[in-house]
Motif scaffolding. Structure first.
Motif, PDB file in Angstrom:
ATOM      1  N   TYR A  70      64.198 -16.806  38.609  1.00  0.00           N
ATOM      2  CA  TYR A  70      64.967 -17.766  39.411  1.00  0.00           C
ATOM      3  C   TYR A  70      64.760 -19.203  38.955  1.00  0.00           C
ATOM      4  CZ  TYR A  70      66.862 -14.408  42.650  1.00  0.00           C
ATOM      5  OH  TYR A  70      67.577 -13.379  43.190  1.00  0.00           O
ATOM      6  N   ASN A  71      63.525 -19.616  38.726  1.00  0.00           N
ATOM      7  CA  ASN A  71      63.276 -20.978  38.260  1.00  0.00           C
ATOM      8  C   ASN A  71      61.780 -21.175  38.000  1.00  0.00           C
ATOM      9  OD1 ASN A  71      63.052 -23.796  37.886  1.00  0.00           O
ATOM     10  ND2 ASN A  71      64.839 -24.142  39.180  1.00  0.00           N
ATOM     11  N   PRO A  72      61.407 -21.525  36.781  1.00  0.00           N
ATOM     12  CA  PRO A  72      59.996 -21.751  36.471  1.00  0.00           C
ATOM     13  C   PRO A  72      59.382 -22.902  37.270  1.00  0.00           C
ATOM     14  CG  PRO A  72      61.334 -21.798  34.461  1.00  0.00           C
ATOM     15  CD  PRO A  72      62.262 -21.635  35.607  1.00  0.00           C
ATOM     16  N   LEU A  73      60.217 -23.791  37.777  1.00  0.00           N
ATOM     17  CA  LEU A  73      59.694 -24.897  38.589  1.00  0.00           C
ATOM     18  C   LEU A  73      58.997 -24.403  39.855  1.00  0.00           C
ATOM     19  CD1 LEU A  73      62.358 -27.760  38.553  1.00  0.00           C
ATOM     20  CD2 LEU A  73      60.141 -27.684  37.428  1.00  0.00           C
ATOM     21  N   ALA A 105      49.435 -45.569  26.216  1.00  0.00           N
ATOM     22  CA  ALA A 105      50.081 -46.692  25.538  1.00  0.00           C
ATOM     23  C   ALA A 105      51.591 -46.620  25.787  1.00  0.00           C
ATOM     24  CB  ALA A 105      49.784 -46.622  24.045  1.00  0.00           C
ATOM     25  N   PRO A 106      52.277 -47.760  25.699  1.00  0.00           N
ATOM     26  CA  PRO A 106      53.729 -47.761  25.942  1.00  0.00           C
ATOM     27  C   PRO A 106      54.506 -46.764  25.082  1.00  0.00           C
ATOM     28  CG  PRO A 106      52.916 -50.005  25.888  1.00  0.00           C
ATOM     29  CD  PRO A 106      51.766 -49.117  25.491  1.00  0.00           C
ATOM     30  N   THR A 107      54.136 -46.620  23.830  1.00  0.00           N
ATOM     31  CA  THR A 107      54.821 -45.658  22.962  1.00  0.00           C
ATOM     32  C   THR A 107      54.603 -44.238  23.461  1.00  0.00           C
ATOM     33  OG1 THR A 107      54.514 -47.131  21.073  1.00  0.00           O
ATOM     34  CG2 THR A 107      55.047 -44.831  20.594  1.00  0.00           C
ATOM     35  N   THR A 108      53.382 -43.924  23.837  1.00  0.00           N
ATOM     36  CA  THR A 108      53.078 -42.592  24.376  1.00  0.00           C
ATOM     37  C   THR A 108      53.851 -42.356  25.657  1.00  0.00           C
ATOM     38  OG1 THR A 108      50.868 -42.723  23.415  1.00  0.00           O
ATOM     39  CG2 THR A 108      51.216 -41.068  25.134  1.00  0.00           C
ATOM     40  N   ARG A 109      53.918 -43.370  26.484  1.00  0.00           N
ATOM     41  CA  ARG A 109      54.644 -43.262  27.749  1.00  0.00           C
ATOM     42  C   ARG A 109      56.125 -42.970  27.487  1.00  0.00           C
ATOM     43  NH1 ARG A 109      53.244 -48.051  30.198  1.00  0.00           N
ATOM     44  NH2 ARG A 109      51.268 -47.111  30.756  1.00  0.00           N
ATOM     45  N   ARG A 110      56.732 -43.646  26.522  1.00  0.00           N
ATOM     46  CA  ARG A 110      58.137 -43.399  26.197  1.00  0.00           C
ATOM     47  C   ARG A 110      58.339 -41.976  25.668  1.00  0.00           C
ATOM     48  NH1 ARG A 110      57.938 -48.821  24.720  1.00  0.00           N
ATOM     49  NH2 ARG A 110      57.418 -48.355  22.546  1.00  0.00           N
ATOM     50  N   VAL A 111      57.430 -41.514  24.839  1.00  0.00           N
ATOM     51  CA  VAL A 111      57.528 -40.147  24.315  1.00  0.00           C
ATOM     52  C   VAL A 111      57.417 -39.137  25.455  1.00  0.00           C
ATOM     53  CG1 VAL A 111      56.354 -38.412  22.891  1.00  0.00           C
ATOM     54  CG2 VAL A 111      56.737 -40.716  21.990  1.00  0.00           C
ATOM     55  N   LEU A 112      56.494 -39.369  26.377  1.00  0.00           N
ATOM     56  CA  LEU A 112      56.330 -38.456  27.515  1.00  0.00           C
ATOM     57  C   LEU A 112      57.581 -38.430  28.396  1.00  0.00           C
ATOM     58  CD1 LEU A 112      52.621 -39.145  28.498  1.00  0.00           C
ATOM     59  CD2 LEU A 112      53.555 -37.088  27.431  1.00  0.00           C
ATOM     60  N   TRP A 113      58.143 -39.612  28.683  1.00  0.00           N
ATOM     61  CA  TRP A 113      59.368 -39.667  29.493  1.00  0.00           C
ATOM     62  C   TRP A 113      60.524 -38.992  28.768  1.00  0.00           C
ATOM     63  CZ3 TRP A 113      59.788 -39.929  34.384  1.00  0.00           C
ATOM     64  CH2 TRP A 113      58.894 -40.670  35.144  1.00  0.00           C
ATOM     65  N   GLY A 114      60.638 -39.225  27.476  1.00  0.00           N
ATOM     66  CA  GLY A 114      61.697 -38.572  26.696  1.00  0.00           C
ATOM     67  C   GLY A 114      61.552 -37.064  26.704  1.00  0.00           C
ATOM     68  N   THR A 115      60.320 -36.597  26.562  1.00  0.00           N
ATOM     69  CA  THR A 115      60.058 -35.151  26.603  1.00  0.00           C
ATOM     70  C   THR A 115      60.392 -34.585  27.975  1.00  0.00           C
ATOM     71  OG1 THR A 115      58.311 -35.404  24.949  1.00  0.00           O
ATOM     72  CG2 THR A 115      58.291 -33.377  26.263  1.00  0.00           C
ATOM     73  N   ALA A 116      60.020 -35.308  29.022  1.00  0.00           N
ATOM     74  CA  ALA A 116      60.322 -34.854  30.387  1.00  0.00           C
ATOM     75  C   ALA A 116      61.833 -34.742  30.594  1.00  0.00           C
ATOM     76  CB  ALA A 116      59.706 -35.804  31.408  1.00  0.00           C
ATOM     77  N   TRP A 117      62.584 -35.737  30.154  1.00  0.00           N
ATOM     78  CA  TRP A 117      64.046 -35.690  30.296  1.00  0.00           C
ATOM     79  C   TRP A 117      64.640 -34.532  29.497  1.00  0.00           C
ATOM     80  CZ3 TRP A 117      66.720 -37.360  34.080  1.00  0.00           C
ATOM     81  CH2 TRP A 117      66.326 -38.490  34.781  1.00  0.00           C
ATOM     82  N   LEU A 118      64.134 -34.303  28.294  1.00  0.00           N
ATOM     83  CA  LEU A 118      64.610 -33.188  27.482  1.00  0.00           C
ATOM     84  C   LEU A 118      64.351 -31.858  28.194  1.00  0.00           C
ATOM     85  CD1 LEU A 118      65.788 -32.017  24.869  1.00  0.00           C
ATOM     86  CD2 LEU A 118      63.464 -32.068  23.921  1.00  0.00           C
ATOM     87  N   LEU A 119      63.174 -31.705  28.783  1.00  0.00           N
ATOM     88  CA  LEU A 119      62.852 -30.473  29.509  1.00  0.00           C
ATOM     89  C   LEU A 119      63.764 -30.283  30.722  1.00  0.00           C
ATOM     90  CD1 LEU A 119      58.955 -30.490  29.284  1.00  0.00           C
ATOM     91  CD2 LEU A 119      60.550 -28.966  28.090  1.00  0.00           C
ATOM     92  N   VAL A 120      64.090 -31.366  31.409  1.00  0.00           N
ATOM     93  CA  VAL A 120      65.005 -31.275  32.555  1.00  0.00           C
ATOM     94  C   VAL A 120      66.393 -30.830  32.087  1.00  0.00           C
ATOM     95  CG1 VAL A 120      66.233 -32.618  34.316  1.00  0.00           C
ATOM     96  CG2 VAL A 120      63.769 -32.900  34.030  1.00  0.00           C
ATOM     97  N   VAL A 121      66.868 -31.396  30.985  1.00  0.00           N
ATOM     98  CA  VAL A 121      68.177 -31.004  30.451  1.00  0.00           C
ATOM     99  C   VAL A 121      68.157 -29.531  30.038  1.00  0.00           C
ATOM    100  CG1 VAL A 121      69.776 -31.340  28.521  1.00  0.00           C
ATOM    101  CG2 VAL A 121      68.863 -33.323  29.759  1.00  0.00           C
ATOM    102  N   LEU A 122      67.101 -29.105  29.362  1.00  0.00           N
ATOM    103  CA  LEU A 122      66.999 -27.698  28.964  1.00  0.00           C
ATOM    104  C   LEU A 122      66.938 -26.779  30.183  1.00  0.00           C
ATOM    105  CD1 LEU A 122      64.524 -27.978  25.944  1.00  0.00           C
ATOM    106  CD2 LEU A 122      67.001 -27.498  25.878  1.00  0.00           C
ATOM    107  N   LEU A 123      66.237 -27.203  31.235  1.00  0.00           N
ATOM    108  CA  LEU A 123      66.190 -26.402  32.463  1.00  0.00           C
ATOM    109  C   LEU A 123      67.570 -26.349  33.114  1.00  0.00           C
ATOM    110  CD1 LEU A 123      64.514 -24.754  34.443  1.00  0.00           C
ATOM    111  CD2 LEU A 123      63.962 -26.890  35.628  1.00  0.00           C
ATOM    112  N   GLU A 124      68.287 -27.456  33.089  1.00  0.00           N
ATOM    113  CA  GLU A 124      69.648 -27.483  33.623  1.00  0.00           C
ATOM    114  C   GLU A 124      70.534 -26.475  32.893  1.00  0.00           C
ATOM    115  OE1 GLU A 124      73.301 -28.330  35.306  1.00  0.00           O
ATOM    116  OE2 GLU A 124      71.338 -28.990  36.023  1.00  0.00           O
ATOM    117  N   VAL A 125      70.449 -26.449  31.564  1.00  0.00           N
ATOM    118  CA  VAL A 125      71.234 -25.501  30.771  1.00  0.00           C
ATOM    119  C   VAL A 125      70.821 -24.069  31.113  1.00  0.00           C
ATOM    120  CG1 VAL A 125      71.659 -24.669  28.419  1.00  0.00           C
ATOM    121  CG2 VAL A 125      71.671 -27.131  28.901  1.00  0.00           C
ATOM    122  N   ARG A 126      69.519 -23.836  31.219  1.00  0.00           N
ATOM    123  CA  ARG A 126      69.016 -22.495  31.568  1.00  0.00           C
ATOM    124  C   ARG A 126      69.556 -22.051  32.918  1.00  0.00           C
ATOM    125  NH1 ARG A 126      65.142 -20.070  34.855  1.00  0.00           N
ATOM    126  NH2 ARG A 126      63.928 -18.405  33.892  1.00  0.00           N
TER     127      ARG A 126
END
Length: 137
Positions: A70-73, A105-126
């Motif tokens: 049903y949903n891994p969340l 660090a700000p760069t790490t924070r941006r990478v983490l947010w980008g990864t989180a958004w990508l995971l949300v989009v992939l979950l939406e597709v799933r």
């Protein structure tokens, strides 16, 4: 990790306790008969959280395979809430509250947010791919 003399995440602890109570009650009595879906769901558009309530109930019942379907969340939410409840019990008994203190660090924070958004989009597709299952009773 740090150990503090107060609960830095009190609001999250309260939400987690409420979530554990809700999942436990729903696991025992079943899902509510009231339809809480929005209009997009009725039109066949699934969001990333579609099926999360049923997944949380199945997780509370120990049916992890169904929960994942049903949903891994739902599994992540129940596990996270369980950790927070255990943390609250530990803190209440010992007056020592484990806390995660991290300042990336700000760069790490941006990478983490980008990864989180990508995971949300992939979950939406799933979830959209499981629309027939999620729209069922």
């Amino acid at each position: 990790m740090a150990v503090e003399d107060h609960d830095r995440y009190r609001w999250l602890t309260v939400v987690a306790i409420g979530g554990v109570v809700a999942a436990t009650v729903l696991a025992v009595v079943g899902l509510p008969s009231v339809d809480t879906h929005g209009p997009l769901h009725r039109w066949g558009v699934m969001g990333p959280t579609c099926g999360a309530t049923r997944a949380a109930v199945f997780t509370a019942r120990g049916e992890l395979g169904l929960a994942w379907t049903y949903n891994p969340l739902g599994i992540a939410a129940v596990a996270g809430a369980g950790v927070m409840v255990l943390r609250a019990g530990w803190g209440t008994l010992t007056s020592k509250w484990p806390a995660w203190v991290w300042s990336p660090a700000p760069t790490t924070r941006r990478v983490l947010w980008g990864t989180a958004w990508l995971l949300v989009v992939l979950l939406e597709v799933r979830q959209q791919g499981r629309a027939d299952l999620l729209m069922g009773p």
